[in-house]
Design a protein around this motif. Structure first.
Motif, PDB file in Angstrom:
ATOM      1  N   GLU A  79       0.831  -1.202   0.000  1.00 15.69           N
ATOM      2  CA  GLU A  79       0.000   0.000   0.000  1.00 15.69           C
ATOM      3  C   GLU A  79       0.867   1.254   0.000  1.00 15.69           C
ATOM      4  OE1 GLU A  79      -3.113   0.057   3.028  1.00 15.69           O
ATOM      5  OE2 GLU A  79      -3.214  -2.123   2.895  1.00 15.69           O
ATOM      6  N   ALA A  80       1.924   1.229   0.805  1.00 11.36           N
ATOM      7  CA  ALA A  80       2.840   2.375   0.854  1.00 11.36           C
ATOM      8  C   ALA A  80       3.463   2.615  -0.519  1.00 11.36           C
ATOM      9  CB  ALA A  80       3.923   2.127   1.901  1.00 11.36           C
ATOM     10  N   TYR A  81       3.867   1.531  -1.179  1.00 13.82           N
ATOM     11  CA  TYR A  81       4.468   1.660  -2.506  1.00 13.82           C
ATOM     12  C   TYR A  81       3.460   2.224  -3.499  1.00 13.82           C
ATOM     13  CZ  TYR A  81       6.639   0.384  -6.942  1.00 13.82           C
ATOM     14  OH  TYR A  81       7.162   0.425  -8.215  1.00 13.82           O
ATOM     15  N   TYR A 114      14.092   2.100   3.150  1.00 10.86           N
ATOM     16  CA  TYR A 114      14.476   2.628   1.838  1.00 10.86           C
ATOM     17  C   TYR A 114      13.306   3.367   1.196  1.00 10.86           C
ATOM     18  CZ  TYR A 114      16.148   2.639  -3.010  1.00 10.86           C
ATOM     19  OH  TYR A 114      16.530   3.019  -4.281  1.00 10.86           O
ATOM     20  N   LEU A 115      12.124   2.756   1.251  1.00  7.90           N
ATOM     21  CA  LEU A 115      10.935   3.389   0.686  1.00  7.90           C
ATOM     22  C   LEU A 115      10.597   4.676   1.438  1.00  7.90           C
ATOM     23  CD1 LEU A 115       8.706   3.175  -1.419  1.00  7.90           C
ATOM     24  CD2 LEU A 115       7.397   1.762   0.189  1.00  7.90           C
ATOM     25  N   GLY A 117      12.699   6.672   2.829  1.00  4.57           N
ATOM     26  CA  GLY A 117      13.632   7.677   2.336  1.00  4.57           C
ATOM     27  C   GLY A 117      13.266   8.176   0.955  1.00  4.57           C
ATOM     28  N   LEU A 118      12.816   7.266   0.093  1.00  2.25           N
ATOM     29  CA  LEU A 118      12.451   7.647  -1.274  1.00  2.25           C
ATOM     30  C   LEU A 118      11.271   8.610  -1.310  1.00  2.25           C
ATOM     31  CD1 LEU A 118      12.703   4.383  -3.412  1.00  2.25           C
ATOM     32  CD2 LEU A 118      14.246   6.345  -3.427  1.00  2.25           C
ATOM     33  N   VAL A 119      10.291   8.349  -0.455  1.00  2.00           N
ATOM     34  CA  VAL A 119       9.083   9.186  -0.447  1.00  2.00           C
ATOM     35  C   VAL A 119       9.454  10.633  -0.164  1.00  2.00           C
ATOM     36  CG1 VAL A 119       6.917   9.658   0.743  1.00  2.00           C
ATOM     37  CG2 VAL A 119       7.529   7.304   0.184  1.00  2.00           C
ATOM     38  N   SER A 120      10.290  10.857   0.846  1.00  2.41           N
ATOM     39  CA  SER A 120      10.712  12.222   1.169  1.00  2.41           C
ATOM     40  C   SER A 120      11.693  12.763   0.144  1.00  2.41           C
ATOM     41  CB  SER A 120      11.349  12.262   2.565  1.00  2.41           C
ATOM     42  OG  SER A 120      10.412  11.924   3.560  1.00  2.41           O
ATOM     43  N   PHE A 121      12.513  11.874  -0.434  1.00  2.00           N
ATOM     44  CA  PHE A 121      13.520  12.296  -1.406  1.00  2.00           C
ATOM     45  C   PHE A 121      12.875  12.968  -2.604  1.00  2.00           C
ATOM     46  CE2 PHE A 121      16.503  11.719  -4.904  1.00  2.00           C
ATOM     47  CZ  PHE A 121      17.716  12.049  -4.321  1.00  2.00           C
ATOM     48  N   ASN A 122      11.734  12.459  -3.032  1.00  2.00           N
ATOM     49  CA  ASN A 122      11.050  13.040  -4.188  1.00  2.00           C
ATOM     50  C   ASN A 122      10.630  14.486  -3.947  1.00  2.00           C
ATOM     51  OD1 ASN A 122      11.340  10.733  -5.653  1.00  2.00           O
ATOM     52  ND2 ASN A 122       9.170  10.426  -6.043  1.00  2.00           N
ATOM     53  N   GLU A 123      10.399  14.827  -2.684  1.00  2.00           N
ATOM     54  CA  GLU A 123       9.991  16.182  -2.360  1.00  2.00           C
ATOM     55  C   GLU A 123      11.169  17.162  -2.387  1.00  2.00           C
ATOM     56  OE1 GLU A 123       7.148  16.559   0.969  1.00  2.00           O
ATOM     57  OE2 GLU A 123       7.307  14.382   1.136  1.00  2.00           O
ATOM     58  N   VAL A 124      12.386  16.631  -2.324  1.00  2.00           N
ATOM     59  CA  VAL A 124      13.573  17.486  -2.257  1.00  2.00           C
ATOM     60  C   VAL A 124      13.760  18.271  -3.550  1.00  2.00           C
ATOM     61  CG1 VAL A 124      16.085  17.510  -1.984  1.00  2.00           C
ATOM     62  CG2 VAL A 124      14.693  16.001  -0.568  1.00  2.00           C
ATOM     63  N   SER A 147      14.394  12.349   4.753  1.00  2.00           N
ATOM     64  CA  SER A 147      14.908  11.388   3.790  1.00  2.00           C
ATOM     65  C   SER A 147      16.298  10.919   4.194  1.00  2.00           C
ATOM     66  CB  SER A 147      14.948  12.018   2.393  1.00  2.00           C
ATOM     67  OG  SER A 147      15.403  11.087   1.432  1.00  2.00           O
ATOM     68  N   PHE A 148      17.146  11.860   4.573  1.00  2.00           N
ATOM     69  CA  PHE A 148      18.509  11.518   4.993  1.00  2.00           C
ATOM     70  C   PHE A 148      18.479  10.594   6.208  1.00  2.00           C
ATOM     71  CE2 PHE A 148      22.338  12.132   7.498  1.00  2.00           C
ATOM     72  CZ  PHE A 148      23.338  11.997   6.545  1.00  2.00           C
ATOM     73  N   ASP A 149      17.645  10.892   7.181  1.00  2.00           N
ATOM     74  CA  ASP A 149      17.571  10.091   8.401  1.00  2.00           C
ATOM     75  C   ASP A 149      17.122   8.661   8.100  1.00  2.00           C
ATOM     76  OD1 ASP A 149      18.420  12.212   9.927  1.00  2.00           O
ATOM     77  OD2 ASP A 149      16.410  12.791  10.602  1.00  2.00           O
ATOM     78  N   ALA A 150      16.166   8.507   7.184  1.00  2.00           N
ATOM     79  CA  ALA A 150      15.688   7.169   6.832  1.00  2.00           C
ATOM     80  C   ALA A 150      16.782   6.365   6.139  1.00  2.00           C
ATOM     81  CB  ALA A 150      14.458   7.269   5.932  1.00  2.00           C
ATOM     82  N   PHE A 151      17.483   6.991   5.203  1.00  2.00           N
ATOM     83  CA  PHE A 151      18.572   6.299   4.509  1.00  2.00           C
ATOM     84  C   PHE A 151      19.716   5.977   5.475  1.00  2.00           C
ATOM     85  CE2 PHE A 151      17.087   8.547   0.449  1.00  2.00           C
ATOM     86  CZ  PHE A 151      16.423   7.418  -0.002  1.00  2.00           C
ATOM     87  N   LYS A 152      19.996   6.888   6.378  1.00  2.00           N
ATOM     88  CA  LYS A 152      21.060   6.662   7.367  1.00  2.00           C
ATOM     89  C   LYS A 152      20.709   5.480   8.259  1.00  2.00           C
ATOM     90  CE  LYS A 152      23.630   8.979  11.070  1.00  2.00           C
ATOM     91  NZ  LYS A 152      23.768  10.242  11.852  1.00  2.00           N
ATOM     92  N   ASP A 153      19.462   5.414   8.685  1.00  2.00           N
ATOM     93  CA  ASP A 153      18.996   4.304   9.517  1.00  2.00           C
ATOM     94  C   ASP A 153      19.155   2.985   8.768  1.00  2.00           C
ATOM     95  OD1 ASP A 153      17.941   3.038  11.708  1.00  2.00           O
ATOM     96  OD2 ASP A 153      15.867   3.646  11.351  1.00  2.00           O
TER      97      ASP A 153
END
Length: 266
Positions: A79-81, A114-115, A117-124, A147-153
């Motif tokens: 659903e998130a995807y 990863y997902l 991070g991607l969701v927020s990355f698109n807003e950048v 996004s950075f925090d999610a990818f870092k995690d």
């Protein structure tokens, strides 16, 4: 009035009953009697055909009818995807957060991060295109930070994940985006005569994003801002550091900060 109220209550009761039946299969529901596996596989097929709304509805039925088990857990991620691909970031984030909270040790946790991070990355991308046109003191780089925090995690918890390498590349981009944001803020303050604020943002940039190309311009911002303030000792110290690390710098030349190349992450 006495006749209207009972009629209203009766209608309200009917509405509640109808709402309560909405999540259960009806006689004309083609999915009536479907197993969790069939609901999931059909939802995945609709997803592959980019019918994200239909896929999501099937996944929601799966969760409602079979709330326990691996298919229900995976349905939350799918659903998130779907929301992510349908450009519904708020719904996507809500679904991911629900999955992470409900399944803290799920084997697909690396993908969930990863997902996220991607969701927020698109807003950048929109964030970067807008910051040069708006009041920089009112912009919020929250999407880039999230996004950075999610990818870092993800990278820290699952260094061997198939998604880790791409996450690291995106983290590098995001660091540049955040450094660019600080440079924009400093320039905004400088052009409005808030020289101390400009110098402080330049200093913050250097201390926080020390491995980015924007450090050179951050030092220059400190030099010109301290000069405007008549703080000669601080100006000379900043200039000394600038010239030592960037002997061929052109950042102190007139109109340097109008060069658009400094407002990009790389």
């Amino acid at each position: 009035m006495g006749k209207i109220l009972p009629r209203f209550l009766a209608c309200a009761s009917v509405a509640v009953l109808l709402a309560g039946c909405a999540s259960t299969p009806t006689d004309d529901d083609e999915t009536k009697g479907w197993t969790a596996e069939k609901l999931y596989s059909t939802a995945k097929a609709e997803q592959a055909d980019r019918n994200f709304e239909k896929s999501t509805k099937l996944l929601e039925k799966l969760e409602a009818r079979y709330p326990y088990g691996r298919y229900a857990q995976q349905a939350q991620l799918e659903e998130a995807y779907n929301h992510y691909k349908a450009q519904e970031p708020l719904l996507a984030q809500a679904a991911i957060d629900r999955f992470i909270k409900s399944n803290p040790v799920h084997p697909s946790m690396d993908y969930a991060l990863y997902l996220k991070g991607l969701v927020s990355f698109n807003e950048v991308q929109g964030f970067l295109s807008a910051i040069s046109k708006q009041d920089m003191s009112e912009r919020d780089p929250k999407a880039a930070k999230d996004s950075f925090d999610a990818f870092k995690d993800l990278v820290q918890r699952f260094p061997e994940s198939r998604y880790a390498a791409d996450a690291q590349v995106r983290m590098g981009y995001l660091i540049g985006a955040l450094a660019s944001y600080e440079l924009h803020v400093a320039k905004y303050y400088y052009k409005r005569g808030a020289y101390l604020a400009a110098a402080n943002r330049g200093k913050y940039l250097i201390e926080t994003y020390s491995n980015t190309k924007q450090v050179e311009a951050g030092l220059a911002m400190m030099v010109i801002s301290y000069n405007k303030l008549g703080l000669n000792d601080l100006r000379d110290d900043a200039k000394r550091v600038l010239l030592k690390n960037y002997p061929n710098t052109q950042t102190l030349e007139k109109d340097f900060f109008d060069d658009p190349s400094w407002w990009t992450p790389f």
